[in-house]
Motif scaffolding. Structure first.
Motif, PDB file in Angstrom:
ATOM      1  N   ASN A 181       0.757  -1.239  -0.201  1.00 26.94           N
ATOM      2  CA  ASN A 181       0.187  -0.090  -0.040  1.00 26.94           C
ATOM      3  C   ASN A 181       0.844   1.323   0.123  1.00 26.94           C
ATOM      4  O   ASN A 181       0.418   2.512   0.373  1.00 26.94           O
ATOM      5  N   HIS A 182       2.052   1.159  -0.382  1.00 28.70           N
ATOM      6  CA  HIS A 182       2.785   2.549  -0.601  1.00 28.70           C
ATOM      7  C   HIS A 182       2.399   3.249  -1.943  1.00 28.70           C
ATOM      8  O   HIS A 182       2.155   2.339  -2.649  1.00 28.70           O
ATOM      9  N   THR A 183       2.786   4.396  -1.860  1.00 26.86           N
ATOM     10  CA  THR A 183       2.681   5.274  -3.272  1.00 26.86           C
ATOM     11  C   THR A 183       3.968   5.423  -3.971  1.00 26.86           C
ATOM     12  O   THR A 183       4.996   5.546  -3.002  1.00 26.86           O
ATOM     13  N   ILE A 184       4.087   5.403  -5.277  1.00 23.78           N
ATOM     14  CA  ILE A 184       4.946   5.491  -6.101  1.00 23.78           C
ATOM     15  C   ILE A 184       5.237   6.688  -6.490  1.00 23.78           C
ATOM     16  O   ILE A 184       4.217   7.259  -7.364  1.00 23.78           O
ATOM     17  N   GLU A 337      21.945   6.336 -15.444  1.00 21.29           N
ATOM     18  CA  GLU A 337      22.640   5.940 -13.905  1.00 21.29           C
ATOM     19  C   GLU A 337      21.852   5.711 -13.183  1.00 21.29           C
ATOM     20  O   GLU A 337      22.069   4.951 -12.186  1.00 21.29           O
ATOM     21  N   VAL A 338      20.848   6.535 -13.014  1.00 23.08           N
ATOM     22  CA  VAL A 338      19.819   6.264 -11.731  1.00 23.08           C
ATOM     23  C   VAL A 338      18.385   6.524 -12.493  1.00 23.08           C
ATOM     24  O   VAL A 338      18.131   6.850 -13.509  1.00 23.08           O
ATOM     25  N   THR A 339      17.539   6.115 -11.525  1.00 27.28           N
ATOM     26  CA  THR A 339      15.971   6.232 -11.841  1.00 27.28           C
ATOM     27  C   THR A 339      15.575   7.548 -10.745  1.00 27.28           C
ATOM     28  O   THR A 339      15.682   7.454  -9.662  1.00 27.28           O
ATOM     29  N   LEU A 340      14.877   8.447 -11.249  1.00 30.43           N
ATOM     30  CA  LEU A 340      14.208   9.336 -10.508  1.00 30.43           C
ATOM     31  C   LEU A 340      12.812   8.946  -9.960  1.00 30.43           C
ATOM     32  O   LEU A 340      12.337   8.176 -10.557  1.00 30.43           O
ATOM     33  N   GLY A 341      12.567   9.575  -8.742  1.00 26.03           N
ATOM     34  CA  GLY A 341      11.092   9.008  -8.376  1.00 26.03           C
ATOM     35  C   GLY A 341      11.299   7.720  -7.706  1.00 26.03           C
ATOM     36  O   GLY A 341      12.464   7.355  -7.373  1.00 26.03           O
ATOM     37  N   GLY A 342      10.305   7.153  -7.423  1.00 26.98           N
ATOM     38  CA  GLY A 342      10.304   6.042  -6.499  1.00 26.98           C
ATOM     39  C   GLY A 342       9.244   5.916  -5.295  1.00 26.98           C
ATOM     40  O   GLY A 342       8.392   6.713  -5.303  1.00 26.98           O
ATOM     41  N   VAL A 343       9.852   5.040  -4.406  1.00 24.63           N
ATOM     42  CA  VAL A 343       8.821   4.917  -3.129  1.00 24.63           C
ATOM     43  C   VAL A 343       8.614   6.158  -2.388  1.00 24.63           C
ATOM     44  O   VAL A 343       9.490   6.875  -2.100  1.00 24.63           O
ATOM     45  N   ASN A 344       7.520   6.645  -2.280  1.00 31.04           N
ATOM     46  CA  ASN A 344       7.136   8.064  -1.644  1.00 31.04           C
ATOM     47  C   ASN A 344       7.642   8.281  -0.127  1.00 31.04           C
ATOM     48  O   ASN A 344       7.523   7.467   0.690  1.00 31.04           O
ATOM     49  N   VAL A 345       8.815   8.957  -0.103  1.00 32.90           N
ATOM     50  CA  VAL A 345       9.474   8.911   1.017  1.00 32.90           C
ATOM     51  C   VAL A 345       8.362   9.617   2.221  1.00 32.90           C
ATOM     52  O   VAL A 345       8.850   9.440   3.479  1.00 32.90           O
ATOM     53  N   ASP A 346       7.293  10.243   1.977  1.00 29.77           N
ATOM     54  CA  ASP A 346       6.402  10.636   3.144  1.00 29.77           C
ATOM     55  C   ASP A 346       6.026   9.706   3.866  1.00 29.77           C
ATOM     56  O   ASP A 346       5.313   9.524   4.950  1.00 29.77           O
ATOM     57  N   GLU A 354      11.862   2.526   7.897  1.00 32.31           N
ATOM     58  CA  GLU A 354      10.953   1.787   7.952  1.00 32.31           C
ATOM     59  C   GLU A 354       9.776   2.247   7.594  1.00 32.31           C
ATOM     60  O   GLU A 354       9.375   3.412   7.690  1.00 32.31           O
ATOM     61  N   SER A 355       8.824   1.424   6.913  1.00 32.96           N
ATOM     62  CA  SER A 355       7.592   1.914   6.328  1.00 32.96           C
ATOM     63  C   SER A 355       6.735   2.434   7.615  1.00 32.96           C
ATOM     64  O   SER A 355       6.720   1.767   8.595  1.00 32.96           O
TER      65      SER A 355
END
Ligand code: FAD
Length: 393
Positions: A181-184, A337-346, A354-355
Protein backbone atom coordinates in the motif's frame (compact mmCIF):
# COMPACT_ATOMS: atom_id res chain seq x y z
CA UNK A 1 11.29 -26.27 8.87
CA UNK A 2 11.96 -23.29 6.69
CA UNK A 3 15.09 -21.29 7.49
CA UNK A 4 14.28 -18.33 9.71
CA UNK A 5 16.23 -15.09 9.99
CA UNK A 6 15.89 -11.84 11.86
CA UNK A 7 16.26 -9.89 8.63
CA UNK A 8 15.95 -10.63 4.92
CA UNK A 9 17.38 -8.04 2.54
CA UNK A 10 16.28 -8.22 -1.10
CA UNK A 11 19.10 -6.91 -3.31
CA UNK A 12 22.84 -7.41 -2.88
CA UNK A 13 23.73 -4.03 -4.34
CA UNK A 14 25.26 -1.02 -2.65
CA UNK A 15 22.46 -0.37 -0.16
CA UNK A 16 21.60 -4.01 0.54
CA UNK A 17 25.19 -5.04 1.32
CA UNK A 18 25.67 -2.02 3.59
CA UNK A 19 22.45 -2.81 5.45
CA UNK A 20 23.35 -6.50 5.67
CA UNK A 21 26.78 -5.94 7.14
CA UNK A 22 25.53 -3.31 9.60
CA UNK A 23 22.70 -5.51 10.89
CA UNK A 24 25.09 -8.46 11.08
CA UNK A 25 27.47 -6.44 13.24
CA UNK A 26 24.54 -6.02 15.66
CA UNK A 27 24.33 -9.81 15.85
CA UNK A 28 21.18 -10.04 13.76
CA UNK A 29 20.84 -13.16 11.65
CA UNK A 30 20.74 -11.68 8.17
CA UNK A 31 20.11 -13.17 4.72
CA UNK A 32 20.77 -11.00 1.65
CA UNK A 33 19.12 -12.37 -1.52
CA UNK A 34 19.80 -11.40 -5.15
CA UNK A 35 18.87 -12.91 -8.50
CA UNK A 36 22.20 -11.92 -10.04
CA UNK A 37 25.25 -14.16 -10.33
CA UNK A 38 27.41 -11.47 -8.79
CA UNK A 39 26.88 -9.03 -5.92
CA UNK A 40 27.20 -5.29 -6.54
CA UNK A 41 27.23 -5.36 -10.33
CA UNK A 42 26.60 -1.63 -10.60
CA UNK A 43 29.42 -0.92 -8.20
CA UNK A 44 31.72 -2.98 -10.41
CA UNK A 45 31.02 -0.97 -13.58
CA UNK A 46 30.61 2.40 -11.86
CA UNK A 47 32.97 5.28 -12.37
CA UNK A 48 34.52 3.63 -15.42
CA UNK A 49 35.49 0.59 -13.29
CA UNK A 50 37.00 2.67 -10.48
CA UNK A 51 33.77 3.45 -8.58
CA UNK A 52 33.14 7.03 -7.57
CA UNK A 53 32.17 5.75 -4.13
CA UNK A 54 31.34 9.04 -2.41
CA UNK A 55 31.77 12.80 -2.58
CA UNK A 56 33.60 14.91 -0.01
CA UNK A 57 31.02 17.68 -0.40
CA UNK A 58 27.97 15.51 0.22
CA UNK A 59 25.11 17.45 1.77
CA UNK A 60 21.32 17.28 1.37
CA UNK A 61 21.44 19.93 -1.39
CA UNK A 62 22.76 17.43 -3.94
CA UNK A 63 19.65 15.24 -3.78
CA UNK A 64 16.32 15.41 -5.61
CA UNK A 65 13.16 14.22 -3.88
CA UNK A 66 9.58 15.37 -3.44
CA UNK A 67 10.59 15.88 0.18
CA UNK A 68 14.09 17.39 0.15
CA UNK A 69 14.32 17.08 3.96
CA UNK A 70 13.96 13.29 3.99
CA UNK A 71 17.60 12.49 3.23
CA UNK A 72 19.05 14.77 5.93
CA UNK A 73 18.94 12.46 8.92
CA UNK A 74 20.55 9.43 7.25
CA UNK A 75 23.22 11.53 5.52
CA UNK A 76 24.19 13.08 8.84
CA UNK A 77 24.24 9.82 10.78
CA UNK A 78 26.39 7.93 8.29
CA UNK A 79 28.52 10.41 6.38
CA UNK A 80 30.99 10.34 3.51
CA UNK A 81 33.73 10.34 6.16
CA UNK A 82 32.29 7.23 7.79
CA UNK A 83 32.38 5.40 4.48
CA UNK A 84 35.88 6.68 3.77
CA UNK A 85 36.99 5.30 7.15
CA UNK A 86 35.83 1.84 6.09
CA UNK A 87 37.66 2.20 2.75
CA UNK A 88 40.84 3.15 4.62
CA UNK A 89 40.44 0.34 7.15
CA UNK A 90 40.54 -2.02 4.17
CA UNK A 91 43.61 -0.23 2.82
CA UNK A 92 41.93 0.60 -0.47
CA UNK A 93 43.89 3.39 -2.12
CA UNK A 94 41.74 6.30 -3.34
CA UNK A 95 42.03 9.75 -4.84
CA UNK A 96 39.92 12.83 -5.49
CA UNK A 97 39.35 13.17 -9.21
CA UNK A 98 37.51 16.48 -9.40
CA UNK A 99 34.75 18.36 -7.54
CA UNK A 100 35.16 16.24 -4.40
CA UNK A 101 34.58 12.96 -6.23
CA UNK A 102 36.44 10.07 -4.58
CA UNK A 103 37.51 7.08 -6.70
CA UNK A 104 39.47 3.88 -6.10
CA UNK A 105 43.03 4.13 -7.40
CA UNK A 106 42.84 0.56 -8.59
CA UNK A 107 39.44 -1.04 -9.13
CA UNK A 108 35.78 -0.96 -8.10
CA UNK A 109 36.24 -4.65 -7.28
CA UNK A 110 37.95 -3.50 -4.09
CA UNK A 111 34.71 -1.89 -2.88
CA UNK A 112 32.63 -5.01 -3.54
CA UNK A 113 35.30 -7.19 -1.92
CA UNK A 114 35.28 -4.90 1.12
CA UNK A 115 31.49 -5.09 1.51
CA UNK A 116 31.44 -8.87 1.03
CA UNK A 117 34.26 -9.28 3.51
CA UNK A 118 32.42 -7.19 6.10
CA UNK A 119 29.23 -9.19 5.53
CA UNK A 120 31.10 -12.43 6.05
CA UNK A 121 32.87 -11.16 9.16
CA UNK A 122 29.50 -10.12 10.59
CA UNK A 123 27.93 -13.50 9.85
CA UNK A 124 25.61 -12.08 7.18
CA UNK A 125 24.78 -14.57 4.47
CA UNK A 126 24.72 -13.30 0.87
CA UNK A 127 22.88 -15.70 -1.42
CA UNK A 128 23.00 -15.02 -5.17
CA UNK A 129 21.14 -16.61 -8.15
CA UNK A 130 17.90 -16.56 -6.21
CA UNK A 131 14.67 -15.45 -7.90
CA UNK A 132 12.08 -13.83 -5.68
CA UNK A 133 8.70 -15.42 -6.48
CA UNK A 134 6.46 -13.79 -3.86
CA UNK A 135 6.43 -12.12 -0.48
CA UNK A 136 3.70 -12.71 2.06
CA UNK A 137 3.24 -11.19 5.50
CA UNK A 138 1.55 -13.12 8.29
CA UNK A 139 3.17 -11.91 11.52
CA UNK A 140 6.47 -12.61 9.75
CA UNK A 141 7.71 -12.12 6.18
CA UNK A 142 7.58 -15.25 4.03
CA UNK A 143 9.81 -14.87 1.01
CA UNK A 144 9.19 -17.57 -1.58
CA UNK A 145 12.12 -17.99 -3.95
CA UNK A 146 13.50 -20.27 -6.64
CA UNK A 147 15.64 -21.80 -3.87
CA UNK A 148 12.85 -22.30 -1.36
CA UNK A 149 11.00 -20.37 1.33
CA UNK A 150 12.78 -18.04 3.76
CA UNK A 151 11.16 -16.41 6.78
CA UNK A 152 12.17 -13.30 8.73
CA UNK A 153 10.77 -10.73 11.15
CA UNK A 154 12.06 -7.82 9.07
CA UNK A 155 12.20 -7.33 5.32
CA UNK A 156 14.45 -4.75 3.66
CA UNK A 157 13.73 -3.83 0.04
CA UNK A 158 17.03 -2.83 -1.59
CA UNK A 159 16.46 -3.82 -5.20
CA UNK A 160 17.30 -0.48 -6.74
CA UNK A 161 15.69 1.32 -9.66
CA UNK A 162 15.05 0.60 -13.33
CA UNK A 163 18.24 1.89 -14.89
CA UNK A 164 20.34 -0.55 -16.89
CA UNK A 165 18.06 -3.58 -17.12
CA UNK A 166 21.01 -5.45 -18.67
CA UNK A 167 22.69 -5.36 -15.26
CA UNK A 168 19.66 -6.97 -13.62
CA UNK A 169 17.44 -4.01 -12.72
CA UNK A 170 13.77 -4.97 -12.26
CA UNK A 171 10.65 -3.22 -10.93
CA UNK A 172 10.41 -5.65 -7.98
CA UNK A 173 11.02 -2.92 -5.39
CA UNK A 174 8.14 -0.82 -6.66
CA UNK A 175 5.88 -3.89 -6.90
CA UNK A 176 6.58 -4.81 -3.27
CA UNK A 177 5.94 -1.21 -2.22
CA UNK A 178 2.56 -1.25 -3.96
CA UNK A 179 1.72 -4.64 -2.48
CA UNK A 180 2.09 -3.06 0.96
CA UNK A 181 0.00 0.00 0.00
CA UNK A 182 2.80 2.44 -0.65
CA UNK A 183 2.50 5.11 -3.30
CA UNK A 184 5.18 5.60 -5.94
CA UNK A 185 6.35 8.99 -7.16
CA UNK A 186 6.38 8.59 -10.98
CA UNK A 187 9.72 7.24 -12.14
CA UNK A 188 11.89 8.35 -15.07
CA UNK A 189 15.48 8.01 -16.21
CA UNK A 190 18.03 10.39 -14.67
CA UNK A 191 21.71 11.12 -15.27
CA UNK A 192 21.17 10.12 -18.86
CA UNK A 193 22.41 11.44 -22.25
CA UNK A 194 20.08 13.49 -24.43
CA UNK A 195 19.02 12.45 -27.90
CA UNK A 196 18.48 15.10 -30.58
CA UNK A 197 15.94 15.71 -33.32
CA UNK A 198 17.06 14.44 -36.72
CA UNK A 199 18.08 17.84 -38.12
CA UNK A 200 20.28 18.60 -35.10
CA UNK A 201 21.65 15.08 -35.01
CA UNK A 202 22.66 15.38 -38.66
CA UNK A 203 24.49 18.67 -38.21
CA UNK A 204 26.29 17.55 -35.03
CA UNK A 205 27.13 14.04 -36.21
CA UNK A 206 30.62 15.08 -37.26
CA UNK A 207 31.29 16.38 -33.73
CA UNK A 208 31.13 12.92 -32.14
CA UNK A 209 33.82 12.83 -29.45
CA UNK A 210 34.21 16.62 -29.16
CA UNK A 211 34.04 17.85 -25.54
CA UNK A 212 34.02 21.37 -24.15
CA UNK A 213 33.49 22.97 -20.74
CA UNK A 214 30.13 24.69 -20.48
CA UNK A 215 27.50 25.95 -18.09
CA UNK A 216 24.34 24.01 -18.91
CA UNK A 217 20.91 24.94 -17.63
CA UNK A 218 17.51 23.25 -17.60
CA UNK A 219 14.57 24.36 -15.48
CA UNK A 220 16.67 27.09 -13.83
CA UNK A 221 19.25 24.63 -12.53
CA UNK A 222 22.83 25.09 -13.75
CA UNK A 223 25.92 22.90 -13.84
CA UNK A 224 29.42 23.92 -14.88
CA UNK A 225 31.01 20.79 -16.29
CA UNK A 226 32.00 19.24 -19.62
CA UNK A 227 29.60 18.62 -22.49
CA UNK A 228 30.31 15.84 -24.98
CA UNK A 229 28.87 15.35 -28.47
CA UNK A 230 27.98 11.73 -29.24
CA UNK A 231 26.61 10.10 -32.38
CA UNK A 232 23.19 10.07 -30.72
CA UNK A 233 23.17 13.50 -29.13
CA UNK A 234 24.65 15.24 -26.10
CA UNK A 235 26.35 13.67 -23.11
CA UNK A 236 29.17 14.42 -20.68
CA UNK A 237 28.74 15.34 -17.02
CA UNK A 238 27.01 18.69 -17.70
CA UNK A 239 24.30 17.02 -19.77
CA UNK A 240 23.88 14.06 -17.40
CA UNK A 241 23.45 16.47 -14.50
CA UNK A 242 20.77 18.62 -16.12
CA UNK A 243 18.94 15.57 -17.52
CA UNK A 244 17.67 14.96 -13.98
CA UNK A 245 15.98 18.38 -14.02
CA UNK A 246 14.83 18.40 -17.66
CA UNK A 247 11.26 17.57 -18.63
CA UNK A 248 10.21 16.46 -22.12
CA UNK A 249 9.66 19.49 -24.34
CA UNK A 250 12.01 21.75 -22.36
CA UNK A 251 14.84 23.61 -24.02
CA UNK A 252 18.30 23.46 -22.57
CA UNK A 253 20.51 26.51 -22.43
CA UNK A 254 24.24 26.18 -22.82
CA UNK A 255 26.88 28.83 -22.23
CA UNK A 256 29.60 27.50 -24.50
CA UNK A 257 32.22 29.89 -23.13
CA UNK A 258 31.42 30.52 -19.48
CA UNK A 259 34.83 32.01 -18.66
CA UNK A 260 34.99 34.60 -21.46
CA UNK A 261 33.01 37.51 -22.80
CA UNK A 262 33.31 36.60 -26.42
CA UNK A 263 31.75 39.82 -27.77
CA UNK A 264 34.38 41.96 -26.06
CA UNK A 265 37.13 39.60 -27.16
CA UNK A 266 36.03 39.71 -30.78
CA UNK A 267 35.84 43.53 -30.75
CA UNK A 268 39.36 43.93 -29.47
CA UNK A 269 40.68 41.27 -31.82
CA UNK A 270 38.95 43.02 -34.69
CA UNK A 271 41.03 46.10 -33.88
CA UNK A 272 44.28 44.18 -33.43
CA UNK A 273 44.02 41.50 -36.12
CA UNK A 274 41.40 42.64 -38.63
CA UNK A 275 42.41 39.99 -41.17
CA UNK A 276 41.80 37.07 -38.84
CA UNK A 277 38.81 34.98 -39.88
CA UNK A 278 35.93 34.56 -37.47
CA UNK A 279 36.49 30.78 -37.51
CA UNK A 280 40.14 31.13 -36.53
CA UNK A 281 39.33 33.70 -33.89
CA UNK A 282 36.69 31.51 -32.21
CA UNK A 283 38.94 28.46 -32.43
CA UNK A 284 41.19 30.07 -29.83
CA UNK A 285 38.53 29.31 -27.24
CA UNK A 286 36.36 26.60 -28.71
CA UNK A 287 37.14 23.27 -30.41
CA UNK A 288 37.75 23.95 -34.10
CA UNK A 289 35.22 21.43 -35.38
CA UNK A 290 32.56 22.89 -33.11
CA UNK A 291 33.28 26.38 -34.43
CA UNK A 292 32.86 25.20 -38.01
CA UNK A 293 29.50 23.58 -37.30
CA UNK A 294 28.31 26.59 -35.31
CA UNK A 295 29.23 28.94 -38.15
CA UNK A 296 27.30 26.79 -40.61
CA UNK A 297 24.30 26.44 -38.31
CA UNK A 298 24.40 29.94 -36.89
CA UNK A 299 24.56 31.46 -40.33
CA UNK A 300 27.08 33.88 -38.97
CA UNK A 301 29.04 35.56 -41.74
CA UNK A 302 32.12 33.49 -42.39
CA UNK A 303 34.22 36.60 -42.81
CA UNK A 304 37.30 38.24 -41.47
CA UNK A 305 36.86 40.11 -38.21
CA UNK A 306 37.26 43.48 -40.00
CA UNK A 307 34.10 42.75 -41.95
CA UNK A 308 31.94 42.00 -38.91
CA UNK A 309 29.56 44.73 -37.75
CA UNK A 310 29.01 45.37 -34.06
CA UNK A 311 25.57 43.93 -34.53
CA UNK A 312 26.98 40.72 -36.02
CA UNK A 313 29.36 40.41 -33.06
CA UNK A 314 26.47 40.90 -30.65
CA UNK A 315 24.58 38.07 -32.33
CA UNK A 316 27.59 35.76 -32.09
CA UNK A 317 28.04 36.71 -28.44
CA UNK A 318 24.39 35.96 -27.69
CA UNK A 319 24.51 32.62 -29.50
CA UNK A 320 27.71 31.43 -27.84
CA UNK A 321 26.76 32.44 -24.31
CA UNK A 322 23.17 31.36 -24.70
CA UNK A 323 23.06 28.45 -27.09
CA UNK A 324 19.55 26.99 -27.00
CA UNK A 325 18.78 23.45 -28.00
CA UNK A 326 15.66 21.34 -27.66
CA UNK A 327 16.46 17.67 -27.10
CA UNK A 328 14.23 15.04 -28.64
CA UNK A 329 14.37 12.98 -25.46
CA UNK A 330 16.86 10.94 -23.49
CA UNK A 331 18.46 7.57 -24.06
CA UNK A 332 16.20 6.24 -21.28
CA UNK A 333 16.79 3.46 -18.79
CA UNK A 334 19.12 1.61 -21.16
CA UNK A 335 21.99 3.97 -20.34
CA UNK A 336 20.67 6.04 -17.40
CA UNK A 337 22.75 5.94 -14.24
CA UNK A 338 19.77 6.38 -11.95
CA UNK A 339 15.99 6.32 -11.66
CA UNK A 340 14.27 9.48 -10.50
CA UNK A 341 11.15 9.12 -8.36
CA UNK A 342 10.31 5.91 -6.51
CA UNK A 343 8.80 4.92 -3.19
CA UNK A 344 7.15 8.01 -1.69
CA UNK A 345 9.35 9.11 1.20
CA UNK A 346 6.43 10.63 3.10
CA UNK A 347 5.40 7.06 3.89
CA UNK A 348 8.82 6.03 5.25
CA UNK A 349 10.63 7.03 8.45
CA UNK A 350 13.64 9.20 7.67
CA UNK A 351 15.30 7.99 10.90
CA UNK A 352 15.08 4.26 10.20
CA UNK A 353 13.83 3.78 6.59
CA UNK A 354 10.98 1.69 8.03
CA UNK A 355 7.61 1.85 6.32
CA UNK A 356 5.04 3.96 8.12
CA UNK A 357 2.35 1.68 6.69
CA UNK A 358 3.69 -1.80 7.28
CA UNK A 359 5.69 -2.74 10.39
CA UNK A 360 9.04 -4.42 9.81
CA UNK A 361 9.24 -3.41 6.14
CA UNK A 362 12.13 -1.13 5.09
CA UNK A 363 13.15 0.63 1.86
CA UNK A 364 16.71 1.76 1.17
CA UNK A 365 18.83 3.04 -1.70
CA UNK A 366 17.65 3.99 -5.16
CA UNK A 367 14.19 2.41 -4.87
CA UNK A 368 13.25 5.40 -2.71
CA UNK A 369 12.37 8.78 -4.18
CA UNK A 370 15.84 10.14 -3.41
CA UNK A 371 18.23 10.75 -6.30
CA UNK A 372 21.67 12.31 -6.11
CA UNK A 373 23.59 14.40 -8.59
CA UNK A 374 26.36 12.82 -10.59
CA UNK A 375 29.58 12.59 -8.56
CA UNK A 376 29.37 9.81 -5.96
CA UNK A 377 26.23 11.09 -4.27
CA UNK A 378 24.07 8.12 -5.27
CA UNK A 379 26.40 5.63 -3.63
CA UNK A 380 26.57 7.80 -0.53
CA UNK A 381 22.78 7.67 -0.35
CA UNK A 382 22.94 3.87 -0.65
CA UNK A 383 25.54 3.69 2.16
CA UNK A 384 23.71 6.14 4.45
CA UNK A 385 20.21 4.73 4.00
CA UNK A 386 21.55 1.15 4.20
CA UNK A 387 23.42 1.92 7.40
CA UNK A 388 20.49 3.52 9.24
CA UNK A 389 18.20 0.63 8.27
CA UNK A 390 20.90 -1.81 9.41
CA UNK A 391 20.98 -0.03 12.78
CA UNK A 392 17.22 -0.25 13.15
CA UNK A 393 16.15 -3.70 11.93
P1 FAD B 1 21.68 -1.48 -6.88
O1 FAD B 1 23.10 -1.24 -6.57
O2 FAD B 1 21.22 -1.36 -8.28
O3 FAD B 1 21.34 -2.93 -6.32
C1 FAD B 1 20.09 -3.54 -6.51
C2 FAD B 1 20.28 -5.04 -6.44
O4 FAD B 1 18.98 -5.65 -6.46
C3 FAD B 1 21.06 -5.59 -7.63
O5 FAD B 1 22.10 -6.39 -7.16
C4 FAD B 1 20.01 -6.38 -8.41
O6 FAD B 1 20.56 -7.54 -9.01
C5 FAD B 1 19.04 -6.76 -7.33
N1 FAD B 1 17.69 -7.00 -7.85
C6 FAD B 1 16.96 -6.22 -8.66
N2 FAD B 1 15.80 -6.80 -8.96
C7 FAD B 1 15.79 -8.00 -8.32
C8 FAD B 1 14.86 -9.06 -8.28
N3 FAD B 1 13.70 -9.02 -8.96
N4 FAD B 1 15.16 -10.14 -7.53
C9 FAD B 1 16.34 -10.21 -6.85
N5 FAD B 1 17.26 -9.22 -6.87
C10 FAD B 1 16.98 -8.12 -7.60
N6 FAD B 1 26.65 6.22 -8.39
C11 FAD B 1 27.68 6.84 -7.76
O7 FAD B 1 27.48 7.36 -6.67
N7 FAD B 1 28.94 6.87 -8.32
C12 FAD B 1 29.21 6.28 -9.51
O8 FAD B 1 30.37 6.27 -9.97
C13 FAD B 1 28.14 5.67 -10.23
N8 FAD B 1 28.35 5.14 -11.46
C14 FAD B 1 27.33 4.49 -12.08
C15 FAD B 1 27.55 3.93 -13.33
C16 FAD B 1 26.54 3.27 -13.99
C17 FAD B 1 26.79 2.72 -15.37
C18 FAD B 1 25.26 3.12 -13.36
C19 FAD B 1 24.14 2.37 -14.03
C20 FAD B 1 25.03 3.70 -12.12
C21 FAD B 1 26.04 4.40 -11.47
N9 FAD B 1 25.83 5.00 -10.23
C22 FAD B 1 26.86 5.64 -9.60
C23 FAD B 1 24.53 4.89 -9.53
C24 FAD B 1 24.61 3.76 -8.47
O9 FAD B 1 25.13 2.60 -9.09
C25 FAD B 1 23.24 3.46 -7.88
O10 FAD B 1 22.64 4.65 -7.43
C26 FAD B 1 23.37 2.49 -6.69
O11 FAD B 1 23.94 1.29 -7.14
C27 FAD B 1 22.03 2.22 -6.05
O12 FAD B 1 22.21 1.27 -5.02
P2 FAD B 1 21.05 0.25 -4.66
O13 FAD B 1 21.65 -0.71 -3.71
O14 FAD B 1 19.82 0.97 -4.30
O15 FAD B 1 20.73 -0.50 -6.04
Amino acid sequence: AEPTYDVIVIGAGAAGLMCGLTAGQRNKRVLVLDHAKQAGKKILISGGGRCNFTNMHTSPEQFLSQNPHFCKSALSRYTQWDFLAMVEKHQIAWHEKTLGQLFCDDSAKDIVAMLMHECKAAGTRVQLRTEILSVRYTAQYHVDTSEGMYIADKLVVACGGLSMPKLGATPLGYQLAKQFNHTIVPVRAGLVPFTLHDHDKASFAELTGVATDVVAEANHVQFKEAMLFTHRGLSGPAMLQISSFWEPGDNINVNLLPNERIGERLRSMRAEQPKLSLANALSRWLPKRLVQVLIERGQWPNKNLADLSNQAIDTIDRDIHGWVIKPNGTEGYRTAEVTLGGVNVDEVSSKTMESLKQPGLYFIGEVLDVTGWLGGYNFQWAWSSGWVAGQSV
